[in-house]
Design a protein around this motif. Structure first.
Motif, short mmCIF file in Angstrom:
data_model
loop_
_atom_site.label_atom_id
_atom_site.label_comp_id
_atom_site.label_asym_id
_atom_site.label_seq_id
_atom_site.Cartn_x
_atom_site.Cartn_y
_atom_site.Cartn_z
N GLU A 284 -91.91 49.80 25.82
CA GLU A 284 -91.64 48.49 25.47
C GLU A 284 -91.47 47.74 26.68
O GLU A 284 -90.66 47.78 27.55
CB GLU A 284 -90.44 48.60 24.81
CG GLU A 284 -90.53 49.31 23.44
CD GLU A 284 -89.50 49.06 22.47
OE1 GLU A 284 -89.20 47.82 22.32
OE2 GLU A 284 -89.08 50.06 21.80
N ILE A 285 -92.40 46.64 26.62
CA ILE A 285 -92.48 45.75 28.14
C ILE A 285 -92.15 44.51 27.88
O ILE A 285 -92.92 43.77 26.97
CB ILE A 285 -93.96 46.33 28.73
CG1 ILE A 285 -93.99 47.39 29.15
CG2 ILE A 285 -93.98 45.32 29.81
CD1 ILE A 285 -94.94 48.23 29.39
N PHE A 286 -91.38 43.63 28.53
CA PHE A 286 -90.90 42.29 28.45
C PHE A 286 -91.18 41.53 29.62
O PHE A 286 -90.91 40.44 29.76
CB PHE A 286 -89.49 42.30 28.19
CG PHE A 286 -89.37 42.77 26.69
CD1 PHE A 286 -89.30 41.94 25.52
CD2 PHE A 286 -88.99 44.08 26.45
CE1 PHE A 286 -89.20 42.61 24.31
CE2 PHE A 286 -88.65 44.60 25.24
CZ PHE A 286 -88.69 43.86 24.15
N ALA A 287 -91.97 42.10 30.88
CA ALA A 287 -92.38 41.57 31.90
C ALA A 287 -93.78 41.65 32.39
O ALA A 287 -94.42 42.74 31.83
CB ALA A 287 -91.48 42.13 33.12
N ASP A 288 -94.18 40.69 32.94
CA ASP A 288 -95.65 40.94 33.11
C ASP A 288 -96.22 41.47 34.29
O ASP A 288 -97.38 42.02 34.33
CB ASP A 288 -96.25 39.52 32.89
CG ASP A 288 -95.79 38.53 34.09
OD1 ASP A 288 -94.96 38.74 34.55
OD2 ASP A 288 -96.76 37.59 34.26
N ASP A 289 -95.25 41.41 35.43
CA ASP A 289 -96.07 41.84 36.73
C ASP A 289 -95.62 43.31 37.09
O ASP A 289 -94.74 43.69 37.55
CB ASP A 289 -95.63 40.92 37.95
CG ASP A 289 -96.38 41.33 39.25
OD1 ASP A 289 -97.25 42.12 39.25
OD2 ASP A 289 -95.91 40.87 40.16
N VAL A 290 -96.23 44.18 35.91
CA VAL A 290 -95.72 45.61 35.91
C VAL A 290 -96.94 46.59 36.06
O VAL A 290 -98.00 46.18 35.59
CB VAL A 290 -94.93 46.00 34.87
CG1 VAL A 290 -93.75 45.08 34.72
CG2 VAL A 290 -95.65 45.63 33.61
N GLN B 31 -89.68 42.62 37.12
CA GLN B 31 -90.92 42.52 37.58
C GLN B 31 -91.26 43.61 38.73
O GLN B 31 -90.31 44.14 39.34
CB GLN B 31 -91.00 41.11 38.09
CG GLN B 31 -90.96 39.92 37.16
CD GLN B 31 -91.85 39.70 36.31
OE1 GLN B 31 -92.91 40.65 36.16
NE2 GLN B 31 -91.82 38.88 35.15
N CYS C 160 -97.59 49.90 34.38
CA CYS C 160 -97.01 50.99 33.35
C CYS C 160 -98.14 51.80 32.86
O CYS C 160 -99.02 51.15 32.50
CB CYS C 160 -96.10 50.35 32.44
SG CYS C 160 -94.73 49.57 32.98
#
Lengths: 481, 441
Positions: free
Chosen positions: B370-376, B344, B378
């Motif tokens: 490739e994103i697996f977290a939401d509070d980012v 995060q 990018c």
């Protein structure tokens, strides 16, 4: 945060409201897939010999292929022998007018909000309604015929306009194209055919509504749209399916052909049953959609709102062959619970001064995965080709994934290609802003998400845009976190 | 190219491993030799990557597989006087020279002045510091699915071992000069570097790669860089090999808490270049920079695959890649950013731009998130285009000749990359070399 959490809890059990089944006599053929089945389907549809030959060629080719593994999705193995490849509502004779159509079928479509009654004339949308393997009814045929427009089910077109089908079928998506296109070519049962003659601007929106009703069937339809020079057509497609525990396969092929100065606008609101909140059931939506701008100044525009299906795997593409031709792709893909989507587009620039625009908005919620995969290819000699791509992802919740796989292949120095992508979540400040103006958190999310997708929605025909906004709100229900 | 060639050449590198073992002269008993053996087995299993391999879609290595290349031999064509052309001002006294992948004691010029710092060629460090090495060597660069890393690990013997203990600072930047001489025929050379920067340490490393000759040299590099808590490593790599060189470089950087790692990677030479640059941000508050520039002409092929792995929260990564391609050159950029579930508050930025100068140049770009977290946060951007005609016209209308105007524009496009080079003399020399090289495009 706790109040937001409560809203989630209370709404998480939102149901798929199109999940009913219609109890109607169905005619099916034995389960499984082999040459005999292909022959049987062809015989059922009373097809000419050349059509059967084509199906068999496709089937034999399909046998040599293997399922693609590259999409960024998890698929339980599909048993192609454990499905019915033909299912049709039982009707003794083909209905000559709507009055002869089984009222139960009409009721089904009524329930889905697609009234086939002529009173819908006001909306000015001609509908081809397809249930399971066959087309149930096509409205406004006579009205369209006055303009020389052919709009009918694919099976009728094979009977009535074989020369057009022979000329165009498989020219954009050959049966050798990919595993699912080959499968479709072998066993497709119906779909829509649309032909706009030279210089004609289609006076109303054409639309096909696909409904899967029978259990254990796959739906394989083909759509072919041919726009002769200088013509224009806007085409809509919608789809739903009942809630079932097993996965059902939907493998369609859509081919668009736009000749010189012609324009085709193709909009999809895809709302196949996505499975329940534990990821059980749902439709596998493996679709090949491709258009070709055959000659100069043609334009093809794809707009899609993808909210349904357990797994979506589709890349509506445009081959920009004619000089100055234009390709557009506008997409909103929303995944919730355990849904998976691997979608995007391909823009193949061959002609000079060709332009393409890609706007993709992905929204992932729950435990879903949402990937954008796209190709922009500028061939050598496609001078002054121009592409702009924007792929944004919105993450709602911390257990979902958002991925972007853009491929840019540039072989011409005069090309200008731009690609942008961002990934973010809904800002707490945005929600706070709405809250302090008296808008509840759930509504605020709705507003923000709709704003995020606005660029795409504005491309949809009006009736659809309203529908799409509602759909988005429903699909998002309970995902807020 | 037939499958046969892939297998045949693979088998050649596998069988040649025996020759390599025989030449090791007693280093067979170092503990690392077990790793070598398992790596060669892995390589045999993997084989060379074909183009159907997604990661090798745009890079065709078959020309490299036409010959059975022997292991590199010694060369004495370089004298101390020759080195002036390759060195950087102020770094002449921190020079470590490798010729055809082997450390050259005669040409190197280095004296360690910091307590506890180890700077030693890998071949002797494997014997002298086997414990320190065992902790890190081949612990980061995974050879399970990368054939060239497996090959490198199998043949790993020479290269450099740099160990900076906790709280130490190596003030003067180190210069690792790699020279290839293929005048005596084609060869395969294998270099392995291991850099370990302890807690709170500071280190600057400049690598450069040059060569002479016109036979193929297949230079296969793997570097592992470990940056411990609160350490900072600045890394610059200049690749300007000769026009028959195949330069394959795998970098694996591993970052611990609050560390900073910065790589400026410049490719202007070689026939075929493939960089796999992987930076893993394995603890909180790390900062990673991947800055790159490439330039190709004739039939050069330059492929940069980068991957930044955000495994933990609150890290920052910054990636800028720019390329200019003329002639029949082709470029590939693949930039992956992974943001894992726990990561995060990640802030990741990637920008890559390419300029095409000729009708036959081409570029394939694939930025990938490739994103697996939401509070980012990018974002990435990619553009491909050509020089702005209007800007060139503007310059010409002011009396600047066309060629000069083009060079100026190219320089303007590229120069912000050079700003990231932290050592002034290195920056100036690279800057100058590239400006001159624009004329050859």
């Amino acid at each position: 945060m706790s109040s937001e959490q409560q809203i989630i809890e209370s709404r998480i059990k939102s149901e798929y409201k199109w999940g009913f089944t219609t109890d109607i006599d169905m005619e099916t053929i034995p389960k499984g897939l082999n040459e005999d089945i292909v022959r049987l389907i062809s015989a059922k549809k009373n097809e000419p010999e050349w059509m059967l030959e084509w199906r068999l060629k496709a089937f034999r080719h399909w046998l040599t292929m293997t399922e693609p593994r590259w999409p960024n999705v998890d698929i339980a193995p599909i048993d192609y022998q454990d499905a019915y490849y033909y299912a049709a509502p039982k009707q003794t004779e083909a209905p000559k007018s709507l009055d002869e159509v089984d009222p139960k079928l009409l009721e089904t479509f009524e329930k889905l909000g697609i009234s086939l009654e002529e009173q819908k004339r006001l909306t000015g949308v001609a509908v081809d309604a397809v249930m399971d393997s066959v087309s149930v009814a096509t409205t406004f045929k006579d009205e369209l015929a006055k303009h020389g427009i052919i709009f009918c089910s694919f099976s009728e077109a094979v009977q009535d306009h074989p020369e057009l089908i022979k000329k165009y079928m498989g020219t954009v998506v050959p049966y050798t194209d990919n595993f699912f296109a080959a499968l479709n070519s072998a066993v497709f049962t119906d779909g829509s055919f649309c032909y706009i003659p030279k210089g004609v601007r289609c006076p109303m929106e054409l639309s096909t509504y696909f409904r899967i009703n029978a259990a254990n069937t796959g739906q394989f339809e083909r759509t072919l749209i041919v726009a002769e020079p200088g013509s224009y057509v806007s085409y809509l497609e919608g789809c739903t399916a009942p809630m079932r525990d097993e996965n059902q396969l939907h493998a369609a092929v859509v081919e668009l052909i736009a000749d010189r100065d012609a324009e085709i606008k193709y909009s999809t609101v895809q709302n196949w049953y996505p499975g329940d909140e534990n990821g059980k059931g749902g439709i596998y939506n493996f679709v090949t959609k491709r258009g070709i701008c055959l000659d100069d100044n043609a334009k093809i525009s794809w707009t899609q709102v993808e909210t349904g299906s357990a797994i979506t795997w589709k890349y509506p593409s445009v081959i920009l062959k004619g000089d100055n031709s234009v390709g557009e792709f506008y997409s909103v893909a929303l995944t919730n619970n355990y849904q998976q989507a691997d979608t995007g587009t391909k823009m193949i620039h061959v002609g000079k001064n060709t332009k393409s625009t890609i706007i993709s908005k992905g929204i992932s919620a729950g435990k879903s995965h949402n990937s954008y995969r796209g190709l922009v290819k500028i061939h050598k000699g496609a001078h002054n080709a121009r592409n702009f791509s924007q792929c944004d992802s919105l993450l709602i919740g911390d257990r979902c994934g958002a991925h972007t796989f853009p491929y840019l292949e540039i072989e011409d120095k005069t090309a200008k290609v731009e690609h942008e992508a961002t990934t973010s979540k809904i800002g707490e400040d945005q929600i706070f802003y709405c809250n302090q103006r008296g808008i509840g958190t759930e509504d605020a999310i709705g507003i923000i998400v709709n704003g995020y997708c606005k660029e795409v929605f504005k491309e949809l025909p009006m009736e659809f845009a309203v529908e799409a906004q509602k759909l988005l709100a429903i699909s998002l229900e309970g995902s807020v976190g | 190219m037939s499958k046969l060639n892939y297998d045949e050449i693979r088998d050649w590198y596998v069988s040649n491993f025996n020759t390599f073992e025989n030449n090791l002269n007693g280093s067979l008993d170092v503990p690392f030799h077990k790793v070598r053996k398992s790596a060669i087995a892995k390589f045999e299993e993997l084989g060379f990557p074909a183009r159907r391999h997604e990661e090798w879609k745009y890079t065709n290595i078959t020309p490299l597989l036409k010959e059975k290349l022997p292991l590199a031999g010694k060369s004495d064509r370089f004298s101390a006087a020759d080195l002036a052309a390759y060195t950087f001002e102020g770094l002449e006294k921190n020079l470590l020279v490798f010729v055809n992948g082997q450390y050259s004691k005669e040409l190197s010029n280095y004296k360690n002045t910091v307590d506890g710092v180890i700077i030693e060629n890998l071949a002797s460090a494997l014997k002298n510091h086997s414990d320190l090495i065992a902790d890190s060597l081949s612990q980061y660069a995974n050879y399970d699915d990368e054939a060239f890393v497996a090959l490198n690990t199998a043949y790993a013997n020479d290269g450099l071992f740099i160990y900076v203990p906790d709280n130490a600072e190596v003030e003067a930047p180190l210069h690792l000069l790699h020279l290839s001489d293929s005048n005596d025929g084609a060869f395969f050379s294998n270099t392995r570097h291991l850099i370990v920067a302890g807690k709170n340490s500071r280190l600057k490393v400049v690598e450069s790669h040059h060569g002479i000759g016109d036979a193929i040299c297949f230079n296969n590099f793997v570097s592992e860089v470990v940056v411990m808590d609160n350490a900072r490593v600045d890394h610059v790599k200049l690749q300007d090999e000769h026009s028959a060189a195949y330069h394959i470089y795998n970098l694996q950087a591993h970052q611990e808490k609050e560390s900073v790692y910065s790589l400026v990677n410049i490719d202007i030479g070689g026939k075929l270049t493939r960089n796999n640059l992987n930076v893993a941000l394995k603890a909180e508050h790390c900062e990673g920079h991947l800055i790159g520039f490439y330039m190709g002409s004739k039939k050069q092929h330059i492929d940069n695959h980068t991957a930044i792995d955000h495994a933990m929260p609150n890290c920052y990564s910054n990636e800028i890649y720019k390329g200019i391609l003329g002639g029949k050159a082709s470029g590939v950029f693949n930039g992956k950013i992974f943001v894992r579930e726990d990561a995060q508050k990640t802030n990741a930025y990637q920008d890559n731009k390419a300029l095409l100068l000729s009708d036959d140049a081409k570029v394939n770009t694939k930025p990938q998130l490739e994103i697996f977290a939401d509070d980012v946060k990018c974002s990435h951007g990619a553009t491909v285009g050509q020089l702005d005609e209007e800007a060139i016209f503007y310059l010409r209308s002011r009396g600047i000749p066309k060629e000069k105007a083009q060079s100026m524009m190219q320089y303007a496009f590229a120069s912000d990359v050079f700003e990231y080079i932290p050592i002034e003399s290195v920056r100036e020399k690279i800057d100058h070399t590239i400006f001159e090289r624009f004329k050859t495009l």
